[in-house]
Motif scaffolding. Structure first.
Motif, PDB file in Angstrom:
ATOM      1  N   UNK A 123       0.850  -1.188   0.000  1.00 55.67           N
ATOM      2  CA  UNK A 123       0.000   0.000   0.000  1.00 55.67           C
ATOM      3  C   UNK A 123       0.886   1.240   0.000  1.00 55.67           C
ATOM      4  N   UNK A 124       0.617   2.159  -0.908  1.00 53.80           N
ATOM      5  CA  UNK A 124       1.280   3.459  -0.926  1.00 53.80           C
ATOM      6  C   UNK A 124       0.185   4.504  -0.786  1.00 53.80           C
ATOM      7  N   UNK A 125       0.086   5.055   0.400  1.00 52.92           N
ATOM      8  CA  UNK A 125      -1.037   5.940   0.690  1.00 52.92           C
ATOM      9  C   UNK A 125      -2.290   5.092   0.810  1.00 52.92           C
ATOM     10  N   UNK A 126      -3.273   5.393  -0.030  1.00 53.31           N
ATOM     11  CA  UNK A 126      -4.504   4.588  -0.026  1.00 53.31           C
ATOM     12  C   UNK A 126      -4.602   3.713  -1.280  1.00 53.31           C
ATOM     13  N   UNK A 127      -3.484   3.569  -1.993  1.00 50.24           N
ATOM     14  CA  UNK A 127      -3.484   2.833  -3.268  1.00 50.24           C
ATOM     15  C   UNK A 127      -2.630   1.576  -3.161  1.00 50.24           C
ATOM     16  N   UNK A 128      -3.132   0.462  -3.680  1.00 52.96           N
ATOM     17  CA  UNK A 128      -2.386  -0.796  -3.715  1.00 52.96           C
ATOM     18  C   UNK A 128      -1.587  -0.842  -5.016  1.00 52.96           C
ATOM     19  N   UNK A 129      -0.262  -1.035  -4.909  1.00 51.99           N
ATOM     20  CA  UNK A 129       0.603  -1.027  -6.091  1.00 51.99           C
ATOM     21  C   UNK A 129       1.428  -2.303  -6.155  1.00 51.99           C
ATOM     22  N   UNK A 130       1.851  -2.661  -7.359  1.00 49.38           N
ATOM     23  CA  UNK A 130       2.771  -3.784  -7.561  1.00 49.38           C
ATOM     24  C   UNK A 130       4.194  -3.244  -7.507  1.00 49.38           C
ATOM     25  N   UNK A 131       5.110  -4.066  -6.971  1.00 42.35           N
ATOM     26  CA  UNK A 131       6.510  -3.654  -6.957  1.00 42.35           C
ATOM     27  C   UNK A 131       7.400  -4.854  -7.231  1.00 42.35           C
ATOM     28  N   UNK A 132       8.587  -4.579  -7.764  1.00 37.68           N
ATOM     29  CA  UNK A 132       9.572  -5.622  -8.043  1.00 37.68           C
ATOM     30  C   UNK A 132      10.291  -5.948  -6.745  1.00 37.68           C
ATOM     31  N   UNK A 133      10.285  -7.209  -6.345  1.00 42.60           N
ATOM     32  CA  UNK A 133      10.886  -7.593  -5.069  1.00 42.60           C
ATOM     33  C   UNK A 133      12.407  -7.465  -5.092  1.00 42.60           C
TER      34      UNK A 133
END
Length: 104
Positions: free
Chosen positions: A86-96
């Protein structure tokens, strides 16, 4: 469950005849667990000539199993796993591998 691989993602092939090659996903079928990657897993299709298209032996990208694909890291282009946060109120994908956000 959220999709880890989506249309437009740059991926690396982990297994099969195209192992090590990279490409962009053109379509995903979550029900069958397969995706079509541009220029990967191509097969020759013999097509009959018609008024709209030229006939002959035309290479066509065939579906490849999602388990044989991995996201290409935005920094170095190598295979990485995908996580969610979660970044703020948004769910994001990230590279591990690098921790970098994928597609906002």
């Amino acid at each position: 469950m959220a999709a880890k691989l989506r249309k437009g993602d740059k991926v690396v092939v982990l297994a099969g005849k195209d192992r090590g090659r990279t490409g962009e996903i053109t379509s995903v079928d979550p029900k069958s667990g397969k995706a079509v990657v541009d220029g990967i897993n191509e097969a020759i299709r013999h097509t009959k000539q018609s008024q709209s298209s030229q006939g002959g032996r035309i290479p066509q990208a065939m579906p490849i199993d999602l388990s044989n694909l991995a996201m290409a890291d935005p920094k170095d282009g190598k295979a990485t796993r995908v996580g969610f946060r979660m970044e703020g109120d948004k769910k994001v994908r990230y590279a591990k591998k690098s921790g970098e956000v994928i597609n906002g």
